[in-house]
Enzyme design. Structure first.
Site, PDB file in Angstrom:
ATOM      1  N   GLU A 170       5.472  -0.327   5.205  1.00  0.00           N
ATOM      2  CA  GLU A 170       5.498  -0.933   3.867  1.00  0.00           C
ATOM      3  C   GLU A 170       6.956  -1.071   3.475  1.00  0.00           C
ATOM      4  OE1 GLU A 170       3.268  -2.312   2.156  1.00  0.00           O
ATOM      5  OE2 GLU A 170       1.551  -1.701   3.354  1.00  0.00           O
ATOM      6  N   CYS A 223       8.649  -1.069  -5.115  1.00  0.00           N
ATOM      7  CA  CYS A 223       8.548  -2.283  -4.296  1.00  0.00           C
ATOM      8  C   CYS A 223       7.559  -3.256  -4.915  1.00  0.00           C
ATOM      9  CB  CYS A 223       8.183  -1.939  -2.865  1.00  0.00           C
ATOM     10  SG  CYS A 223       6.663  -1.043  -2.720  1.00  0.00           S
TER      11      CYS A 223
HETATM   12  C1  UN1 Z   1       2.690   1.279  -7.646  1.00  0.00           C
HETATM   13  O1  UN1 Z   1       3.268   0.287  -8.066  1.00  0.00           O
HETATM   14  O2  UN1 Z   1       1.812   1.873  -8.263  1.00  0.00           O
HETATM   15  O3  UN1 Z   1       7.337   1.955  -2.895  1.00  0.00           O
HETATM   16  C2  UN1 Z   1       2.967   1.836  -6.309  1.00  0.00           C
HETATM   17  C3  UN1 Z   1       6.667   1.368  -3.745  1.00  0.00           C
HETATM   18  C4  UN1 Z   1       5.238   1.077  -3.410  1.00  0.00           C
HETATM   19  C5  UN1 Z   1       4.309   1.814  -4.280  1.00  0.00           C
HETATM   20  C6  UN1 Z   1       4.077   1.163  -5.583  1.00  0.00           C
HETATM   21  N1  UN1 Z   1       4.991   1.406  -2.031  1.00  0.00           N
HETATM   22  O4  UN1 Z   1       7.156   1.042  -4.806  1.00  0.00           O
END
Ligand code: UN1
Length: 486
Positions: free
Chosen positions: A253, A287
């Site tokens: 991710e 993200c």
């Molecule tokens: C969210 O927006 O609830 O690293 C989670 C990050 C993502 C998770 C977001 N993998 O921001």
């Protein structure tokens, strides 16, 4: 700061025991850099090797544990995390810098995730199918993937580790967990809770430290069957290249450059609230943040004026002070990156509102929310992930242009639209090239019982979370049995 806190030292946890080692990293509070939470072990490559060996050795024990045993451990651990939400939320806010309500919410979410996957351990069902041959039975079952490296970022210090580790354990895998160097506190607590909840030694190993030292072992060892990683595109691509010769299963991710479309027919109050939370919640360090606001001409000026007014009222302060809307940036390097992108945005012709350094009584990495208006989608600020409290506005003529701009990115994690038109919302849901689409809700802030993931440069491999998590953490076996002689 009390003397006790100063002397707090946390070691790596390998094979169920505190590991030896004499290298330490201070865990510094980004709201007040004179506040050191404690010293956390800086693991070496040989620590990582020991952790891989411990995970390998404990695999038969855990892979063949009953689903009840796995469920009980996860459920007990989830209960404890929820019970300690205030205390762990305080630690999270102190080491990462999101506000106390955000941090407490994340801790509760982590507890719920553990409990959800505890339930999933009891639902690892398969299929029994008639063979096309008489007298033969076919069964499709799922077995553990094996030894898994879990590598997590600093922005969700407990929820992301929970949503990787919980399904790993639920389906019988053993784990080497490497948290981001900036946030070892919540990571250590999570592992400690799980081991006290009854996890056998070696099933979950904690290796804190720098990716440079321990990363190559965790991603390159032939003893590692899978890697679940959340972090930067650059590191994700490096893992992809380095693990290919071993054919390691991957779940990556990475970044996002998520568009939030605001149409003329939107409710202005909803649009502003969705944009504020999506862009600046958790200091924009997500993200899933709404970093590109794609706004149609008829509402553009009203939207920018209302958003600016709200944004300038946000209080940027110590993450643990009542009334703080936005905590600090996580560290000096990230602050420098945010400011570099703001300078580039200005040089390329954007007009900057906010985005100022803020002085508070304690020395922290404070930056006020930044809105860059008058941008077009080809500008650097609209192409590269900033990972800070920075959003830009792209004005477009109509819905068709908004959709085209929203999709014109190499990323594809999530997208959003604010509209009162069912036709526009339905069309956008179908035509957005993102893994997650939000209508009239912020792009950031997701549910834990449904799949999480994106497309293109944002994600690689099977989805995380919810029931879909088993796609990564299990191997499918198809077995044929002829019970008797034909
Ligand atoms: C969210 O927006 O609830 O690293 C989670 C990050 C993502 C998770 C977001 N993998 O921001």
């Amino acid at each position: 700061m009390s003397q006790d806190t100063r002397s707090l030292r946390r070691r790596n946890i390998i094979g169920g025991a505190d590991a030896s080692g004499d290298a330490w990293t201070p865990n510094v509070n980004p709201s007040d850099t004179s506040d050191v939470i404690g010293e956390y072990a800086r693991g070496s490559a040989s620590d990582a090797q020991e952790a891989v060996a411990a995970a390998r050795a404990s695999l038969p024990r855990w892979a063949f544990a009953t689903p009840q045993e796995r469920a009980d451990v996860l459920d007990r651990a989830g209960d404890e995390i929820v019970r300690r939400a205030d205390e762990l939320g305080d630690l999270l806010a102190r080491e990462e810098g999101k506000t106390l309500p955000e941090a407490r919410g994340e801790v509760v979410r982590a507890g719920q995730i553990l409990k959800f996957h505890g339930g999933q351990a009891l639902r690892n069902t398969g299929e029994v199918v008639d063979s096309i041959r008489p007298g033969v039975e076919v069964a499709v079952t799922r077995e553990p993937l094996g030894v898994v490296s879990v590598i997590t970022p600093w922005n969700f210090p407990i929820a992301i580790p929970a949503w990787k580790i919980a399904p790993a354990l639920a389906y019988g895998n053993t784990v080497i967990f490497k948290p981001a160097e900036l946030v070892p506190g919540c990571a250590w607590e999570l592992v400690d809770v799980l081991r006290r909840a009854g996890l056998p030694d070696g099933v979950l190993n904690l290796v804190m430290g720098s990716g440079r030292d321990v990363g190559p072992v965790l991603t390159g060892s032939p003893e590692v069957d899978g890697i679940s990683f959340t972090g930067s595109v650059a590191t994700g691509e490096q893992i992809l290249a380095e693990s290919a010769p071993q054919r390691t299963r991957l779940q990556l991710e990475m970044g996002g450059k998520n568009p939030l479309v605001v149409l003329d027919d939107a409710d202005l109050g909803v649009a502003v609230e969705v944009a504020l939370q999506g862009a600046f919640g958790s200091t924009g360090q997500r993200c899933t943040a709404s970093s590109r606001l794609v706004v149609t001409r008829g509402i553009h000026d009203r939207f920018v004026a209302a958003l600016t007014e709200q944004m300038l009222q946000w209080r940027v302060d110590d993450a643990r002070t009542d009334g703080t809307h936005m905590g600090p940036v996580v560290d000096a390097a990230q602050l420098a990156q945010d400011e570099r992108y703001l300078a580039i945005a200005r040089d390329e012709g954007g007009q900057l509102i906010g985005g100022d350094r803020v002085e508070r009584s304690a020395s922290g990495h404070y930056l006020s929310p930044a809105l860059v208006v008058g941008t077009d989608n080809s500008m650097t600020v609209n192409r590269e992930e900033v990972f800070g409290p920075v959003a830009s506005v792209v004005e477009v003529a109509d819905y068709e242009e908004a959709l085209a701009v929203a999709n014109a990115t190499e990323f594809g994690l999530c997208s959003g639209i604010v509209t009162t038109s069912l036709a526009a919302a339905s069309h956008f849901r179908r035509h957005s090239l993102a893994g997650m689409v939000m209508v009239n809700v912020p792009t950031a802030g997701v549910d834990y019982h449904v799949p999480f993931g994106g497309r293109r440069a944002s994600s690689y491999g099977p989805r995380e979370q919810g029931t879909y998590a088993k796609e990564f953490y299990t191997l499918v076996k198809t077995s044929y049995t002829a019970p008797g002689a034909p």
